[in-house]
Design a protein around this motif. Sequence first.
Motif, PDB file in Angstrom:
ATOM      1  N   LEU B  22       0.839  -1.208   0.000  1.00  0.00           N
ATOM      2  CA  LEU B  22       0.000   0.000   0.000  1.00  0.00           C
ATOM      3  C   LEU B  22       0.868   1.250   0.000  1.00  0.00           C
ATOM      4  CD1 LEU B  22      -2.859  -0.928   2.509  1.00  0.00           C
ATOM      5  CD2 LEU B  22      -3.110  -0.441   0.061  1.00  0.00           C
ATOM      6  N   THR B  23       1.956   1.204   0.779  1.00  0.00           N
ATOM      7  CA  THR B  23       2.868   2.349   0.835  1.00  0.00           C
ATOM      8  C   THR B  23       3.465   2.623  -0.548  1.00  0.00           C
ATOM      9  OG1 THR B  23       3.407   1.754   3.114  1.00  0.00           O
ATOM     10  CG2 THR B  23       4.880   3.307   2.015  1.00  0.00           C
ATOM     11  N   LYS B  24       3.890   1.548  -1.220  1.00  0.00           N
ATOM     12  CA  LYS B  24       4.480   1.710  -2.551  1.00  0.00           C
ATOM     13  C   LYS B  24       3.421   2.200  -3.555  1.00  0.00           C
ATOM     14  CE  LYS B  24       7.705   1.556  -5.600  1.00  0.00           C
ATOM     15  NZ  LYS B  24       8.825   2.521  -5.508  1.00  0.00           N
ATOM     16  N   ALA B  25       2.221   1.629  -3.454  1.00  0.00           N
ATOM     17  CA  ALA B  25       1.131   2.029  -4.365  1.00  0.00           C
ATOM     18  C   ALA B  25       0.807   3.511  -4.179  1.00  0.00           C
ATOM     19  CB  ALA B  25      -0.103   1.171  -4.108  1.00  0.00           C
ATOM     20  N   ARG B  26       0.806   3.942  -2.917  1.00  0.00           N
ATOM     21  CA  ARG B  26       0.532   5.353  -2.613  1.00  0.00           C
ATOM     22  C   ARG B  26       1.584   6.248  -3.270  1.00  0.00           C
ATOM     23  NH1 ARG B  26       1.598   5.618   3.171  1.00  0.00           N
ATOM     24  NH2 ARG B  26       3.464   6.853   2.842  1.00  0.00           N
ATOM     25  N   SER B  27       2.845   5.848  -3.185  1.00  0.00           N
ATOM     26  CA  SER B  27       3.888   6.696  -3.763  1.00  0.00           C
ATOM     27  C   SER B  27       3.797   6.687  -5.300  1.00  0.00           C
ATOM     28  CB  SER B  27       5.266   6.290  -3.233  1.00  0.00           C
ATOM     29  OG  SER B  27       6.006   5.612  -4.204  1.00  0.00           O
ATOM     30  N   LEU B  28       3.451   5.555  -5.904  1.00  0.00           N
ATOM     31  CA  LEU B  28       3.279   5.522  -7.371  1.00  0.00           C
ATOM     32  C   LEU B  28       2.115   6.399  -7.793  1.00  0.00           C
ATOM     33  CD1 LEU B  28       3.674   1.695  -8.169  1.00  0.00           C
ATOM     34  CD2 LEU B  28       5.283   3.510  -8.763  1.00  0.00           C
ATOM     35  N   SER B  29       1.001   6.286  -7.059  1.00  0.00           N
ATOM     36  CA  SER B  29      -0.185   7.027  -7.486  1.00  0.00           C
ATOM     37  C   SER B  29      -0.033   8.518  -7.215  1.00  0.00           C
ATOM     38  CB  SER B  29      -1.450   6.475  -6.826  1.00  0.00           C
ATOM     39  OG  SER B  29      -1.505   6.869  -5.479  1.00  0.00           O
ATOM     40  N   SER B  30       0.764   8.877  -6.206  1.00  0.00           N
ATOM     41  CA  SER B  30       0.919  10.313  -5.952  1.00  0.00           C
ATOM     42  C   SER B  30       1.794  10.946  -7.026  1.00  0.00           C
ATOM     43  CB  SER B  30       1.497  10.575  -4.557  1.00  0.00           C
ATOM     44  OG  SER B  30       2.841  10.189  -4.517  1.00  0.00           O
ATOM     45  N   SER B  31       2.679  10.152  -7.668  1.00  0.00           N
ATOM     46  CA  SER B  31       3.514  10.755  -8.707  1.00  0.00           C
ATOM     47  C   SER B  31       2.817  10.777 -10.071  1.00  0.00           C
ATOM     48  CB  SER B  31       4.866  10.046  -8.800  1.00  0.00           C
ATOM     49  OG  SER B  31       4.691   8.680  -9.062  1.00  0.00           O
ATOM     50  N   VAL B  32       1.943   9.818 -10.340  1.00  0.00           N
ATOM     51  CA  VAL B  32       1.298   9.818 -11.660  1.00  0.00           C
ATOM     52  C   VAL B  32      -0.206  10.073 -11.592  1.00  0.00           C
ATOM     53  CG1 VAL B  32       3.032   8.299 -12.672  1.00  0.00           C
ATOM     54  CG2 VAL B  32       0.970   7.297 -11.705  1.00  0.00           C
ATOM     55  N   GLY B  33      -0.747  10.210 -10.377  1.00  0.00           N
ATOM     56  CA  GLY B  33      -2.191  10.417 -10.221  1.00  0.00           C
ATOM     57  C   GLY B  33      -2.932   9.094 -10.155  1.00  0.00           C
ATOM     58  N   GLY B  34      -4.120   9.111  -9.561  1.00  0.00           N
ATOM     59  CA  GLY B  34      -4.914   7.889  -9.476  1.00  0.00           C
ATOM     60  C   GLY B  34      -5.189   7.479  -8.037  1.00  0.00           C
ATOM     61  N   ASP B  35      -6.012   6.440  -7.882  1.00  0.00           N
ATOM     62  CA  ASP B  35      -6.449   6.005  -6.560  1.00  0.00           C
ATOM     63  C   ASP B  35      -5.825   4.669  -6.169  1.00  0.00           C
ATOM     64  OD1 ASP B  35      -8.201   8.144  -6.176  1.00  0.00           O
ATOM     65  OD2 ASP B  35      -9.732   7.147  -7.399  1.00  0.00           O
ATOM     66  N   VAL B  36      -5.716   4.478  -4.844  1.00  0.00           N
ATOM     67  CA  VAL B  36      -5.254   3.194  -4.313  1.00  0.00           C
ATOM     68  C   VAL B  36      -6.421   2.523  -3.602  1.00  0.00           C
ATOM     69  CG1 VAL B  36      -3.679   2.037  -2.732  1.00  0.00           C
ATOM     70  CG2 VAL B  36      -2.896   4.040  -4.029  1.00  0.00           C
ATOM     71  N   THR B  37      -6.709   1.291  -3.998  1.00  0.00           N
ATOM     72  CA  THR B  37      -7.804   0.530  -3.418  1.00  0.00           C
ATOM     73  C   THR B  37      -7.268  -0.764  -2.823  1.00  0.00           C
ATOM     74  OG1 THR B  37      -9.342   1.381  -5.077  1.00  0.00           O
ATOM     75  CG2 THR B  37     -10.000  -0.644  -3.941  1.00  0.00           C
ATOM     76  N   ALA B  38      -7.670  -1.070  -1.586  1.00  0.00           N
ATOM     77  CA  ALA B  38      -7.304  -2.349  -0.979  1.00  0.00           C
ATOM     78  C   ALA B  38      -8.404  -3.356  -1.284  1.00  0.00           C
ATOM     79  CB  ALA B  38      -7.132  -2.187   0.524  1.00  0.00           C
ATOM     80  N   PHE B  39      -8.049  -4.575  -1.678  1.00  0.00           N
ATOM     81  CA  PHE B  39      -9.043  -5.610  -1.956  1.00  0.00           C
ATOM     82  C   PHE B  39      -8.854  -6.728  -0.930  1.00  0.00           C
ATOM     83  CE2 PHE B  39     -11.893  -8.428  -3.891  1.00  0.00           C
ATOM     84  CZ  PHE B  39     -12.566  -7.781  -4.922  1.00  0.00           C
ATOM     85  N   VAL B  40      -9.857  -6.923  -0.079  1.00  0.00           N
ATOM     86  CA  VAL B  40      -9.744  -7.859   1.039  1.00  0.00           C
ATOM     87  C   VAL B  40     -10.621  -9.092   0.776  1.00  0.00           C
ATOM     88  CG1 VAL B  40     -10.194  -8.184   3.514  1.00  0.00           C
ATOM     89  CG2 VAL B  40      -9.301  -5.987   2.677  1.00  0.00           C
ATOM     90  N   GLY B  41     -10.023 -10.285   0.910  1.00  0.00           N
ATOM     91  CA  GLY B  41     -10.797 -11.519   0.841  1.00  0.00           C
ATOM     92  C   GLY B  41     -11.252 -11.874   2.238  1.00  0.00           C
ATOM     93  N   GLY B  42     -12.409 -11.350   2.640  1.00  0.00           N
ATOM     94  CA  GLY B  42     -12.878 -11.540   4.014  1.00  0.00           C
ATOM     95  C   GLY B  42     -13.589 -10.292   4.482  1.00  0.00           C
ATOM     96  N   ASP B  43     -13.675 -10.148   5.802  1.00  0.00           N
ATOM     97  CA  ASP B  43     -14.344  -8.994   6.391  1.00  0.00           C
ATOM     98  C   ASP B  43     -13.305  -7.902   6.660  1.00  0.00           C
ATOM     99  OD1 ASP B  43     -16.421  -7.515   7.653  1.00  0.00           O
ATOM    100  OD2 ASP B  43     -15.544  -8.071   9.577  1.00  0.00           O
ATOM    101  N   ALA B  44     -13.588  -6.647   6.279  1.00  0.00           N
ATOM    102  CA  ALA B  44     -12.572  -5.596   6.356  1.00  0.00           C
ATOM    103  C   ALA B  44     -12.839  -4.558   7.438  1.00  0.00           C
ATOM    104  CB  ALA B  44     -12.451  -4.897   5.005  1.00  0.00           C
ATOM    105  N   SER B  45     -13.913  -4.733   8.231  1.00  0.00           N
ATOM    106  CA  SER B  45     -14.290  -3.646   9.140  1.00  0.00           C
ATOM    107  C   SER B  45     -13.179  -3.302  10.133  1.00  0.00           C
ATOM    108  CB  SER B  45     -15.595  -3.992   9.857  1.00  0.00           C
ATOM    109  OG  SER B  45     -15.521  -5.289  10.400  1.00  0.00           O
TER     110      SER B  45
END
Lengths: 260, 323
Positions: B22-45
């Motif tokens: 997630l940290t790496k995805a955040r840094s990639l998306s902050s440099s080129v724009g876009g959103d970071v989404t986490a996909f959880v197999g299970g309950d995420a609350s």
Amino acid sequence: MTTMNVIVCVKQIPDPATPGSLGPDNTLKRDGKLILDESDSYGVEMALQLVDAAGGGEVSLVSMAPNGEVSGLRTALAMGAAKGTLVSDPALQGSDALTTAKVLGAAIQTMGAFDLVIAATESSDGYTGTVPEQLAEVLGLPSVTFAKKVTISGGTLEANRQTEDGFDEVTCPLPAVISVTAGVVEPRYPSFKGIMAAKSKPIETVTAGDLGVTPVGWAGAGQRVVSITQAEARAAGEIIEDDGEGFAKIVSYLENLKVI
Amino acid sequence: MNIWVFSQEAGGAPTTATLELLTKARSLSSSVGGDVTAFVGGDASALAASLGEHGATKVYATGDLAGKLPGVAVSAAMKAVIDGGDSPDLIMFPQTAEGRDVMSRLSVKLDRTVLTNNVDISVDGGLVSVTTPIFGGNVLVATSFSGAGPFIAAFRPKSFTAESAGGAAAVVTAAPVPELGSTGAAQVVAVHVEATSGPKLDEAAIVVSGGRGLGEAANYELVETLAKLLAGAPGASRAIVDAGWVPYSYQVGQTGKVVKPGVYIACGISGATQHMVGMKGSKNIIAINKDKEAPIFGIADLGIVGDVHKVLPKLIEALQSRG
């Protein structure tokens, strides 16, 4: 008596004891003698045991190689497999894991009715580790990965599946695809009789074109190698012969690091 | 670039490998724009706060998998979201057993290649490239995706550093598992957890590992004793896990845990490629092996060419006498 027909995916790889190198097209050089990947010998053994336990049926092999190499297949035949299908085609050079799964899936569809497909968790040369589960999806079958113990009872597979913290007991109806971990069974050594018998066991050779899978090789791969560089080497350390006081070197090394 | 990160949970919190991605995805998306989404197999609350802190603005969660194996179930849930119109450009997976299964099924559903065992990623315009170490980490191969996305890639744990950015809790959206038919027929009927004590292998500051050079299973006790004396974790090479001396959870290497402790002590381990890729990042490496040609000495900071059966008992005695 029931019968159990098992197909085992096997890979023929360069001998891991010799250092690997890349060819001019940036794929692993596989031009020398190829041997049966040791990881696959567990699947072959498990298949033989399951067929024995069922009291009938046979073990078939499926493999894919850019050249016509069969020496690894002969090893598995010598262990007791009945026959093999080799997809051999220069056009397969450079194929990615997805293409490999499509080719193996198409080959398996030509091999007649089966109850179970067994693959190793990953190969010892490419270790992508995705082919077994990709193959299950290509065949539209349920799967159990990382199986470390497998029994069949009444048409249902029961497996202990390795997890991070221990294992899960999983049941799965047949037909199914499983991937097995190394060490799951003790692979038998081929007997002399087995080696002699293997020489006359049938290996059918087909091409990717025969199977109708296109594109394959570089053309079908969704990836391209852009550069190859040497990793930064670790500085050479201090290597000493133990003269009975080697342990003291370790103690002072740990002292210097302030961990003791 | 919109990025999904397959997010795993352990003990009620996201795994460290998840937070690294997630940290790496955040840094990639902050440099080129876009959103970071986490996909959880299970309950995420219980996970949304931590996932948000590390960069996810949105979470897709399948809800309880009800005994279905993640490979078939989570990939089907991902495909359903993509078919529904929310298609990412890149999906990042931790290189774990579950990550591998989900990405494999998904690659067939989307007819897209997968690139595994990566340690880095870069984005240059539309070109996404990943770096993979081969031959025991001596050679780095950079590979770019060709064709259309979503690009699917798996990264080894500890390839990036997890850092909180203090983001708000991510918004959780349900991504239920669709009807799986016969492909979803495998069912977990019982879960077994093997007890371990001491620090976790992949988090310990000191790791002491044993290999085939120990000779027999009973001698692994030397490794456990030394690990305990140093408040470290015991580990193992694949050879002795395959031989059944210790459980798989002890395995360090390509197919086991990636460890980067302050001190790694390899006892009777020759240094097969498959082992080295799992421990080469250790700060200090000590090796004891009777074969002076063993590859492990090529990366050791301190190497003792000697018999582990002689060196280890003396080392243990010396440490015990220090109290």
